[in-house]
Design a protein around this motif. Structure first.
Motif, PDB file in Angstrom:
ATOM      1  N   ALA A  10       4.630  -4.408  -6.458  1.00  0.00           N
ATOM      2  CA  ALA A  10       3.683  -3.640  -7.285  1.00  0.00           C
ATOM      3  C   ALA A  10       2.269  -3.769  -6.741  1.00  0.00           C
ATOM      4  N   ILE A  11       1.861  -4.968  -6.384  1.00  0.00           N
ATOM      5  CA  ILE A  11       0.509  -5.166  -5.846  1.00  0.00           C
ATOM      6  C   ILE A  11       0.382  -4.507  -4.473  1.00  0.00           C
ATOM      7  N   GLY A  12       1.422  -4.611  -3.667  1.00  0.00           N
ATOM      8  CA  GLY A  12       1.407  -3.923  -2.368  1.00  0.00           C
ATOM      9  C   GLY A  12       1.286  -2.415  -2.523  1.00  0.00           C
ATOM     10  N   LEU A  13       1.982  -1.860  -3.504  1.00  0.00           N
ATOM     11  CA  LEU A  13       1.887  -0.413  -3.748  1.00  0.00           C
ATOM     12  C   LEU A  13       0.499  -0.016  -4.228  1.00  0.00           C
ATOM     13  N   GLN A  14      -0.164  -0.894  -4.970  1.00  0.00           N
ATOM     14  CA  GLN A  14      -1.540  -0.601  -5.385  1.00  0.00           C
ATOM     15  C   GLN A  14      -2.453  -0.511  -4.165  1.00  0.00           C
ATOM     16  N   LEU A  15      -2.266  -1.422  -3.232  1.00  0.00           N
ATOM     17  CA  LEU A  15      -3.064  -1.391  -2.003  1.00  0.00           C
ATOM     18  C   LEU A  15      -2.761  -0.137  -1.185  1.00  0.00           C
ATOM     19  N   LEU A  16      -1.485   0.223  -1.101  1.00  0.00           N
ATOM     20  CA  LEU A  16      -1.114   1.441  -0.370  1.00  0.00           C
ATOM     21  C   LEU A  16      -1.660   2.696  -1.047  1.00  0.00           C
ATOM     22  N   ASP A  17      -1.621   2.729  -2.371  1.00  0.00           N
ATOM     23  CA  ASP A  17      -2.176   3.866  -3.095  1.00  0.00           C
ATOM     24  C   ASP A  17      -3.674   3.958  -2.855  1.00  0.00           C
ATOM     25  N   LEU A  18      -4.352   2.832  -2.923  1.00  0.00           N
ATOM     26  CA  LEU A  18      -5.795   2.809  -2.660  1.00  0.00           C
ATOM     27  C   LEU A  18      -6.090   3.328  -1.257  1.00  0.00           C
ATOM     28  N   HIS A  31      -7.640  16.681  -2.605  1.00  0.00           N
ATOM     29  CA  HIS A  31      -8.427  16.465  -3.819  1.00  0.00           C
ATOM     30  C   HIS A  31      -7.592  15.657  -4.810  1.00  0.00           C
ATOM     31  N   GLU A  32      -8.259  15.067  -5.771  1.00  0.00           N
ATOM     32  CA  GLU A  32      -7.542  14.302  -6.798  1.00  0.00           C
ATOM     33  C   GLU A  32      -6.848  15.277  -7.732  1.00  0.00           C
ATOM     34  N   ALA A  33      -5.529  15.140  -7.850  1.00  0.00           N
ATOM     35  CA  ALA A  33      -4.744  16.061  -8.675  1.00  0.00           C
ATOM     36  C   ALA A  33      -4.696  15.638 -10.145  1.00  0.00           C
ATOM     37  N   ASN A  34      -4.933  14.364 -10.413  1.00  0.00           N
ATOM     38  CA  ASN A  34      -4.903  13.865 -11.788  1.00  0.00           C
ATOM     39  C   ASN A  34      -6.228  14.224 -12.467  1.00  0.00           C
ATOM     40  N   PRO A  35      -6.203  15.073 -13.505  1.00  0.00           N
ATOM     41  CA  PRO A  35      -7.453  15.515 -14.129  1.00  0.00           C
ATOM     42  C   PRO A  35      -8.246  14.380 -14.770  1.00  0.00           C
ATOM     43  N   VAL A  75       9.444  -0.222 -13.781  1.00  0.00           N
ATOM     44  CA  VAL A  75       9.004   1.160 -14.036  1.00  0.00           C
ATOM     45  C   VAL A  75       7.664   1.419 -13.350  1.00  0.00           C
ATOM     46  N   VAL A  76       6.751   0.456 -13.437  1.00  0.00           N
ATOM     47  CA  VAL A  76       5.451   0.595 -12.761  1.00  0.00           C
ATOM     48  C   VAL A  76       5.665   0.714 -11.253  1.00  0.00           C
ATOM     49  N   VAL A  77       6.540  -0.111 -10.708  1.00  0.00           N
ATOM     50  CA  VAL A  77       6.839  -0.056  -9.268  1.00  0.00           C
ATOM     51  C   VAL A  77       7.404   1.307  -8.895  1.00  0.00           C
ATOM     52  N   ALA A  78       8.353   1.801  -9.656  1.00  0.00           N
ATOM     53  CA  ALA A  78       8.955   3.106  -9.362  1.00  0.00           C
ATOM     54  C   ALA A  78       7.909   4.218  -9.421  1.00  0.00           C
ATOM     55  N   ALA A  79       7.048   4.176 -10.422  1.00  0.00           N
ATOM     56  CA  ALA A  79       6.024   5.213 -10.566  1.00  0.00           C
ATOM     57  C   ALA A  79       5.060   5.193  -9.389  1.00  0.00           C
ATOM     58  N   TYR A  80       4.605   4.011  -9.004  1.00  0.00           N
ATOM     59  CA  TYR A  80       3.653   3.948  -7.893  1.00  0.00           C
ATOM     60  C   TYR A  80       4.307   4.178  -6.540  1.00  0.00           C
ATOM     61  N   LEU A  81       5.588   3.936  -6.438  1.00  0.00           N
ATOM     62  CA  LEU A  81       6.295   4.310  -5.210  1.00  0.00           C
ATOM     63  C   LEU A  81       6.246   5.829  -5.043  1.00  0.00           C
ATOM     64  N   LEU A  82       6.471   6.549  -6.127  1.00  0.00           N
ATOM     65  CA  LEU A  82       6.375   8.014  -6.082  1.00  0.00           C
ATOM     66  C   LEU A  82       4.962   8.469  -5.743  1.00  0.00           C
ATOM     67  N   VAL A  83       3.967   7.809  -6.303  1.00  0.00           N
ATOM     68  CA  VAL A  83       2.568   8.160  -6.018  1.00  0.00           C
ATOM     69  C   VAL A  83       2.258   7.972  -4.536  1.00  0.00           C
ATOM     70  N   VAL A  84       2.661   6.845  -3.986  1.00  0.00           N
ATOM     71  CA  VAL A  84       2.376   6.572  -2.573  1.00  0.00           C
ATOM     72  C   VAL A  84       3.131   7.545  -1.667  1.00  0.00           C
ATOM     73  N   VAL A  85       4.388   7.817  -1.974  1.00  0.00           N
ATOM     74  CA  VAL A  85       5.148   8.791  -1.179  1.00  0.00           C
ATOM     75  C   VAL A  85       4.459  10.152  -1.233  1.00  0.00           C
ATOM     76  N   ASN A  86       4.018  10.568  -2.403  1.00  0.00           N
ATOM     77  CA  ASN A  86       3.302  11.838  -2.520  1.00  0.00           C
ATOM     78  C   ASN A  86       2.026  11.825  -1.678  1.00  0.00           C
ATOM     79  N   ASN A  87       1.278  10.738  -1.739  1.00  0.00           N
ATOM     80  CA  ASN A  87       0.049  10.646  -0.941  1.00  0.00           C
ATOM     81  C   ASN A  87       0.335  10.793   0.546  1.00  0.00           C
ATOM     82  N   VAL A  88       1.380  10.126   1.010  1.00  0.00           N
ATOM     83  CA  VAL A  88       1.742  10.207   2.432  1.00  0.00           C
ATOM     84  C   VAL A  88       2.155  11.631   2.797  1.00  0.00           C
TER      85      VAL A  88
END
Length: 98
Positions: A10-18, A31-35, A75-88
């Motif tokens: 989870a912490i690694g995914l936060q760093l990857l998302d950042l 652009h940031e998609a989250n309003p 659940v947090v890990v799964a959600a941020y995995l999707l976020v990081v994959v989307n970013n990539v």
């Protein structure tokens, strides 16, 4: 033990998302998609917003781990995995469009 692994992931995914969000926003091709995040970015800047959010999510993850809420942490890990994959994928698409 599994909870600790999830916490590290989870912490690694936060760093990857950042990192991936910062690269995308610096490139000016994304652009940031989250309003909600866009609204916060517009008020205090994207760097401060991202760092604050990542610290809050990391604190949440530590709390979930410490409280034994392994499923919620997963659940947090799964959600941020999707976020990081989307970013990539966004970064790849933008790189291919150049």
């Amino acid at each position: 033990m599994f909870g600790m692994v999830l916490l590290v992931v989870a912490i690694g995914l936060q760093l990857l998302d950042l990192a991936t969000t910062a690269v995308a926003l610096r490139s000016k091709t994304a652009h940031e998609a989250n309003p909600v995040m866009k609204w916060v970015f517009d008020r205090i800047g994207w760097v401060a917003s991202l760092v604050a959010l990542k610290l809050m999510v990391c604190a949440l993850c530590v709390g979930l781990w410490a409280g034994g809420y392994v499923i919620a942490l997963a659940v947090v890990v799964a959600a941020y995995l999707l976020v990081v994959v989307n970013n990539v994928l966004v970064l790849q698409r933008n790189a291919n469009a150049k």
